[in-house]
Write a protein that holds these residues in place. Structure first.
Motif, short mmCIF file in Angstrom:
data_model
loop_
_atom_site.label_atom_id
_atom_site.label_comp_id
_atom_site.label_asym_id
_atom_site.label_seq_id
_atom_site.Cartn_x
_atom_site.Cartn_y
_atom_site.Cartn_z
N ARG A 235 -20.29 -18.76 15.31
CA ARG A 235 -19.24 -19.65 14.77
C ARG A 235 -18.81 -19.19 13.39
O ARG A 235 -17.62 -19.15 13.08
CB ARG A 235 -19.74 -21.10 14.72
N ALA A 236 -19.77 -18.82 12.55
CA ALA A 236 -19.45 -18.34 11.20
C ALA A 236 -18.67 -17.03 11.27
O ALA A 236 -17.70 -16.82 10.53
CB ALA A 236 -20.73 -18.14 10.39
N GLU A 237 -19.08 -16.16 12.16
CA GLU A 237 -18.37 -14.89 12.36
C GLU A 237 -16.94 -15.15 12.83
O GLU A 237 -15.99 -14.50 12.38
CB GLU A 237 -19.12 -14.05 13.40
N GLY A 238 -16.79 -16.13 13.68
CA GLY A 238 -15.46 -16.49 14.17
C GLY A 238 -14.56 -17.01 13.07
O GLY A 238 -13.38 -16.67 13.01
N ARG A 239 -15.10 -17.82 12.20
CA ARG A 239 -14.31 -18.34 11.07
C ARG A 239 -13.89 -17.20 10.16
O ARG A 239 -12.74 -17.15 9.70
CB ARG A 239 -15.11 -19.39 10.28
N ALA A 240 -14.80 -16.27 9.90
CA ALA A 240 -14.47 -15.12 9.05
C ALA A 240 -13.39 -14.27 9.71
O ALA A 240 -12.47 -13.80 9.03
CB ALA A 240 -15.72 -14.29 8.79
N GLN A 241 -13.49 -14.09 11.01
CA GLN A 241 -12.49 -13.28 11.71
C GLN A 241 -11.14 -13.98 11.71
O GLN A 241 -10.10 -13.34 11.57
CB GLN A 241 -12.96 -13.00 13.14
N GLU A 242 -11.14 -15.30 11.85
CA GLU A 242 -9.88 -16.04 11.80
C GLU A 242 -9.23 -15.90 10.42
O GLU A 242 -8.01 -15.69 10.31
CB GLU A 242 -10.12 -17.52 12.12
N LEU A 243 -10.02 -15.99 9.36
CA LEU A 243 -9.50 -15.83 8.00
C LEU A 243 -8.96 -14.41 7.79
O LEU A 243 -7.92 -14.23 7.14
CB LEU A 243 -10.57 -16.15 6.97
N LYS A 244 -9.64 -13.42 8.35
CA LYS A 244 -9.18 -12.05 8.26
C LYS A 244 -7.81 -11.93 8.93
O LYS A 244 -6.90 -11.28 8.41
CB LYS A 244 -10.17 -11.10 8.94
N GLY A 245 -7.66 -12.58 10.08
CA GLY A 245 -6.38 -12.54 10.78
C GLY A 245 -5.27 -13.18 9.97
O GLY A 245 -4.15 -12.67 9.92
N GLU A 246 -5.59 -14.30 9.33
CA GLU A 246 -4.58 -14.96 8.49
C GLU A 246 -4.15 -14.04 7.35
O GLU A 246 -2.97 -13.95 7.02
CB GLU A 246 -5.14 -16.27 7.95
N ALA A 247 -5.12 -13.35 6.76
CA ALA A 247 -4.81 -12.42 5.66
C ALA A 247 -3.96 -11.25 6.15
O ALA A 247 -3.03 -10.82 5.46
CB ALA A 247 -6.09 -11.91 5.02
N GLN A 248 -4.25 -10.76 7.33
CA GLN A 248 -3.46 -9.66 7.88
C GLN A 248 -2.02 -10.09 8.13
O GLN A 248 -1.09 -9.31 7.90
CB GLN A 248 -4.08 -9.16 9.19
N LYS A 249 -1.84 -11.31 8.59
CA LYS A 249 -0.48 -11.80 8.82
C LYS A 249 0.28 -11.91 7.51
O LYS A 249 1.47 -11.58 7.43
CB LYS A 249 -0.52 -13.13 9.57
N VAL A 250 -0.38 -12.37 6.45
CA VAL A 250 0.26 -12.45 5.14
C VAL A 250 0.61 -11.04 4.66
O VAL A 250 1.72 -10.81 4.14
CB VAL A 250 -0.66 -13.17 4.12
N LYS A 251 -0.31 -10.10 4.84
CA LYS A 251 -0.04 -8.72 4.45
C LYS A 251 1.17 -8.18 5.19
O LYS A 251 2.01 -7.49 4.60
CB LYS A 251 -1.26 -7.85 4.75
N GLY A 252 1.30 -8.51 6.46
CA GLY A 252 2.46 -8.07 7.23
C GLY A 252 3.75 -8.66 6.70
O GLY A 252 4.78 -7.96 6.62
#
Length: 56
Positions: free
Chosen positions: A29-46
């Motif tokens: 679950r913690a890994e999933g939350r971190a991965q979701e946050l990474k995805g949000e950051a990637q979208k902002v970067k895009g």
């Protein structure tokens, strides 16, 4: 990498992260939350790359 690439990668990471958060395992679950946050950051970067003309 351009706007489209980062947006697609971000969306994929968010989706995978949300799935992992449904696990019974606290570590997953913690890994999933971190991965979701990474995805949000990637979208902002895009979005930033798109606004800057993919020059960054």
């Amino acid at each position: 990498m351009g706007k489209l690439t980062e947006t697609v990668k971000g969306t994929a990471n968010e989706a995978i992260g949300k799935i992992k958060q449904q696990s019974n395992n606290p570590e997953t679950r913690a890994e999933g939350r971190a991965q979701e946050l990474k995805g949000e950051a990637q979208k902002v970067k895009g979005k930033v790359q798109g606004a800057m003309g993919d020059d960054i």
